[in-house]
Enzyme design. Structure first.
Site, PDB file in Angstrom:
ATOM      1  N   ALA A 205       0.809  -1.213   0.000  1.00  0.00           N
ATOM      2  CA  ALA A 205       0.000   0.000   0.000  1.00  0.00           C
ATOM      3  C   ALA A 205       0.842   1.263   0.000  1.00  0.00           C
ATOM      4  CB  ALA A 205      -0.921  -0.011   1.218  1.00  0.00           C
TER       5      ALA A 205
ATOM      6  N   ASN B 288       2.448  -2.875   7.984  1.00  0.00           N
ATOM      7  CA  ASN B 288       3.436  -3.551   7.154  1.00  0.00           C
ATOM      8  C   ASN B 288       4.105  -2.574   6.200  1.00  0.00           C
ATOM      9  OD1 ASN B 288       3.078  -6.292   8.091  1.00  0.00           O
ATOM     10  ND2 ASN B 288       1.082  -6.235   7.118  1.00  0.00           N
TER      11      ASN B 288
ATOM     12  N   HIS C  29      -1.036   7.570   3.877  1.00  0.00           N
ATOM     13  CA  HIS C  29       0.362   7.521   4.301  1.00  0.00           C
ATOM     14  C   HIS C  29       1.130   8.661   3.623  1.00  0.00           C
ATOM     15  CE1 HIS C  29      -0.603   3.501   5.728  1.00  0.00           C
ATOM     16  NE2 HIS C  29      -0.969   3.166   4.495  1.00  0.00           N
TER      17      HIS C  29
END
Length: 276
Positions: free
Chosen positions: A130, A198, A228
């Site tokens: 991601a 992760n 993010h």
């Protein structure tokens, strides 16, 4: 004189360990066709439910226990809870076979796996997942990287149940404004948020390591996507990146994670490979 065509290589048999949102998306893609690969077997906690999901595939495969996967496949893709990582990948690594790992955070708690892979000529492959910018991070790390900082914002339901919140009695149910629930290193985040971060561990492994990569985590009721932002200072470049990922059926995981695994497999067999 006619040229002799090279012999066709047998497709690599893929085992999927874990048949949740990511595992199902990957199985569908393999069933439709990824050149050089074929789905051979899956494992699932709830076998009857997994068998029913198999009805979506044109070519259903067996649903077995984790311990039964290795003889049935040439490659395993781990899509399971992080605690199961060693039991999934160790048999494949000992057999000299590769493992694609989604639970990158668990690699920090089981660093013997990399040594095991090296000992047997196997490889552990961590897809981009991601996150964006891992190619830039890998390139910058060949020089000198001064700092790496990541700020993650997630919808509240994507963080519910995280061990760090429970251990520190942090309640996020019903919050009405963004709340910073963690600040620390990527290694600490991997322990406290094993199902959520992760991406931070992948970033740290590509860059300056889990103890120097700094991370903030926010529970944010104003967002609907897993967000993010990464900020990097290096002698070769200064760069910042951000991504807003649409959650999958599992709110802790973005839809793009499964697509990243599919892209990873395509790249492994592609005659032209783009990116570091």
């Amino acid at each position: 004189m006619n040229a002799i065509a090279p012999p066709r290589r047998r497709p690599l048999r893929v085992a999927i360990a874990g048949f949740g949102a990511i595992g199902q998306a990957l199985a569908l893609a393999l069933d439709r066709g990824i050149p050089g690969f074929e789905l051979s077997v899956v494992s699932a906690r709830e076998k009857p439910a997994a068998a029913r999901r198999m009805e979506q595939l044109r070519n259903p495969v067996p649903v077995l226990d984790i311990a039964e996967l290795e003889p049935q496949a040439d490659l395993v893709v781990e899509c399971a809870p992080a605690a199961l990582l060693p039991s999934i990948v160790e048999p494949f690594l000992r057999a000299g076979k590769n493992a694609v790992v989604i639970s990158a955070g668990a690699l920090l708690q089981h660093d013997h796996l990399a040594s095991l892979a090296a000992q047997h000529g196997a490889h552990i492959i961590v897809p981009t997942g991601a996150l964006i910018g891992l190619d830039a991070m890998l390139a910058a790390a060949e020089g000198e990287v001064t700092s790496v900082r990541m700020i993650t914002r997630k919808p509240v339901r994507g963080l519910l149940g995280a061990p760090y919140l429970t251990e520190n009695n942090i309640r996020i149910e019903g919050i009405e404004a963004p709340l910073r629930v963690f600040e620390g290193t990527a290694r600490e985040a991997a322990r406290g948020f094993p199902a959520n971060l992760n991406v931070a561990v992948a970033l740290s492994l590509a860059g300056i390591g889990p103890d120097r990569t700094r991370l903030e985590i926010w529970a944010d009721p104003t967002v609907t996507r897993n967000t993010h932002r990464i900020e990097v200072e290096a002698d070769s470049a200064r760069f910042a990146m951000s991504i807003e990922n649409v959650p999958s059926d599992n709110p802790k995981t973005g839809r793009i994670t499964a697509l990243s695994v599919i892209a990873c497999l395509r790249k492994m067999q592609a005659p032209l490979r783009i990116g570091t």
